[in-house]
Design a protein around this motif. Structure first.
Motif, mmCIF file in Angstrom:
data_model
loop_
_atom_site.group_PDB
_atom_site.id
_atom_site.type_symbol
_atom_site.label_atom_id
_atom_site.label_comp_id
_atom_site.label_asym_id
_atom_site.label_seq_id
_atom_site.Cartn_x
_atom_site.Cartn_y
_atom_site.Cartn_z
ATOM 1 N N UNK A 1 -12.659 3.624 -14.249
ATOM 2 C CA UNK A 1 -12.798 2.431 -13.428
ATOM 3 C C UNK A 1 -11.483 1.683 -13.607
ATOM 4 N N UNK A 2 -10.797 1.373 -12.526
ATOM 5 C CA UNK A 2 -9.503 0.707 -12.629
ATOM 6 C C UNK A 2 -9.466 -0.497 -11.706
ATOM 7 N N UNK A 3 -9.031 -1.637 -12.238
ATOM 8 C CA UNK A 3 -9.009 -2.878 -11.482
ATOM 9 C C UNK A 3 -7.573 -3.260 -11.114
ATOM 10 N N UNK A 4 -7.400 -3.637 -9.847
ATOM 11 C CA UNK A 4 -6.113 -4.115 -9.331
ATOM 12 C C UNK A 4 -6.343 -5.521 -8.807
ATOM 13 N N UNK A 5 -5.550 -6.475 -9.283
ATOM 14 C CA UNK A 5 -5.735 -7.866 -8.904
ATOM 15 C C UNK A 5 -4.640 -8.328 -7.950
ATOM 16 N N UNK A 6 -5.027 -9.146 -6.982
ATOM 17 C CA UNK A 6 -4.044 -9.674 -6.038
ATOM 18 C C UNK A 6 -3.113 -10.682 -6.704
ATOM 19 N N UNK A 7 -3.456 -11.161 -7.893
ATOM 20 C CA UNK A 7 -2.575 -12.082 -8.608
ATOM 21 C C UNK A 7 -1.380 -11.363 -9.232
ATOM 22 N N UNK A 8 -1.464 -10.049 -9.364
ATOM 23 C CA UNK A 8 -0.419 -9.292 -10.048
ATOM 24 C C UNK A 8 0.596 -8.643 -9.113
ATOM 25 N N UNK A 9 0.183 -8.314 -7.892
ATOM 26 C CA UNK A 9 1.047 -7.533 -7.005
ATOM 27 C C UNK A 9 1.289 -8.247 -5.680
ATOM 28 N N UNK A 10 2.552 -8.334 -5.277
ATOM 29 C CA UNK A 10 2.905 -8.961 -4.002
ATOM 30 C C UNK A 10 2.362 -8.166 -2.823
ATOM 31 N N UNK A 11 2.356 -6.851 -2.931
ATOM 32 C CA UNK A 11 1.919 -6.002 -1.828
ATOM 33 C C UNK A 11 0.490 -5.486 -2.038
ATOM 34 N N UNK A 12 -0.374 -6.368 -2.529
ATOM 35 C CA UNK A 12 -1.774 -6.018 -2.788
ATOM 36 C C UNK A 12 -2.457 -5.457 -1.536
ATOM 37 N N UNK A 13 -2.243 -6.086 -0.392
ATOM 38 C CA UNK A 13 -2.915 -5.648 0.843
ATOM 39 C C UNK A 13 -2.518 -4.216 1.203
ATOM 40 N N UNK A 14 -1.237 -3.878 1.043
ATOM 41 C CA UNK A 14 -0.787 -2.513 1.327
ATOM 42 C C UNK A 14 -1.388 -1.514 0.336
ATOM 43 N N UNK A 15 -1.405 -1.880 -0.944
ATOM 44 C CA UNK A 15 -1.986 -1.014 -1.973
ATOM 45 C C UNK A 15 -3.455 -0.745 -1.657
ATOM 46 N N UNK A 16 -4.179 -1.814 -1.319
ATOM 47 C CA UNK A 16 -5.599 -1.673 -1.006
ATOM 48 C C UNK A 16 -5.797 -0.744 0.192
ATOM 49 N N UNK A 17 -4.997 -0.936 1.225
ATOM 50 C CA UNK A 17 -5.141 -0.133 2.444
ATOM 51 C C UNK A 17 -4.968 1.354 2.153
ATOM 52 N N UNK A 18 -3.953 1.696 1.363
ATOM 53 C CA UNK A 18 -3.676 3.097 1.059
ATOM 54 C C UNK A 18 -4.728 3.681 0.112
ATOM 55 N N UNK A 19 -5.103 2.920 -0.910
ATOM 56 C CA UNK A 19 -6.026 3.440 -1.929
ATOM 57 C C UNK A 19 -7.465 3.551 -1.445
ATOM 58 N N UNK A 20 -7.857 2.729 -0.479
ATOM 59 C CA UNK A 20 -9.254 2.747 -0.034
ATOM 60 C C UNK A 20 -9.468 3.544 1.255
ATOM 61 N N UNK A 21 -8.408 4.079 1.802
ATOM 62 C CA UNK A 21 -8.522 4.827 3.060
ATOM 63 C C UNK A 21 -9.464 6.024 2.878
ATOM 64 N N UNK A 22 -10.542 6.027 3.660
ATOM 65 C CA UNK A 22 -11.502 7.123 3.608
ATOM 66 C C UNK A 22 -12.459 7.077 2.430
ATOM 67 N N UNK A 23 -12.442 6.015 1.643
ATOM 68 C CA UNK A 23 -13.333 5.901 0.472
ATOM 69 C C UNK A 23 -14.539 5.029 0.817
ATOM 70 N N UNK A 24 -15.628 5.243 0.107
ATOM 71 C CA UNK A 24 -16.843 4.454 0.304
ATOM 72 C C UNK A 24 -16.738 3.125 -0.425
ATOM 73 N N UNK A 25 -17.210 2.061 0.223
ATOM 74 C CA UNK A 25 -17.253 0.763 -0.432
ATOM 75 C C UNK A 25 -18.531 0.679 -1.261
ATOM 76 N N UNK A 26 -18.399 0.331 -2.527
ATOM 77 C CA UNK A 26 -19.526 0.278 -3.457
ATOM 78 C C UNK A 26 -20.162 -1.115 -3.402
ATOM 79 N N UNK A 27 -20.995 -1.338 -2.400
ATOM 80 C CA UNK A 27 -21.609 -2.657 -2.226
ATOM 81 C C UNK A 27 -22.618 -2.959 -3.324
#
Length: 161
Positions: free
Chosen positions: A125-151
């Motif tokens: 389980x790995x956590x990425x915070x928007x407080x740490x990375x300037x390009x958080x939105x880009x990271x999220x887009x690439x890492x979550x592409x085609x993945x299921x959201x764990x609601x």
């Protein structure tokens, strides 16, 4: 065959500056107060917190992850460029994103909002915070592409908080 980088994380410079300066200054004063206390047979109650917070800040700085995403891997590197570990993108089973804040009302001093993206795999389980990375939105887009959201995990977090 060399792996092509698709995306590399960009750290928010203020985080690095605060940890570096805080670590150096607190460690310096911790050492100075320790020496002064030992010379005068004083108590170390003042110097120990300074040393602790200074070393904790430096430790946090050295543990900071630089993320590199290739076509099929998420690579974690240190600030100095040494590879810590890597995860194949296919190992990421699901993710969640939780919007967090540190105060109940926006009008409170120091109010801050951020997003935490958590990646889930079979054995990680790995956590990425928007407080740490300037390009958080880009990271999220690439890492979550085609993945299921764990609601389910998002709802569990909301229930607890």
């Amino acid at each position: 065959m060399r792996k092509e980088k698709i995306l590399k994380s960009e750290l928010k410079l203020i985080n690095v500056i605060v940890l570096l300066l805080g670590g150096i200054i607190f460690t310096f004063f911790g050492i100075k107060f320790t020496i002064a206390a030992m010379e005068k047979n004083g108590i170390l109650i003042v110097s120990i917190p300074f040393l602790f917070f200074g070393l904790a800040a430096l430790y946090s700085l050295f543990r900071f992850d630089i993320l590199e995403i290739t076509e099929n891997q998420l690579i974690f590197k240190s600030l100095f460029g040494f590879k810590k570990k890597s995860i194949r993108l296919s190992e990421i089973k699901s993710y969640n994103e939780i919007k967090k804040q540190n105060a109940k009302y926006r009008s409170e001093p120091g109010h801050m909002e951020w997003n935490d993206l958590t990646l889930f795999g079979e054995n990680f389980k790995y956590k990425i915070s928007s407080t740490s990375y300037k390009n958080y939105a880009e990271l999220k887009k690439v890492l979550t592409k085609g993945k299921l959201r764990n609601t389910k995990s998002e709802n569990e977090w909301l229930r607890k908080n």
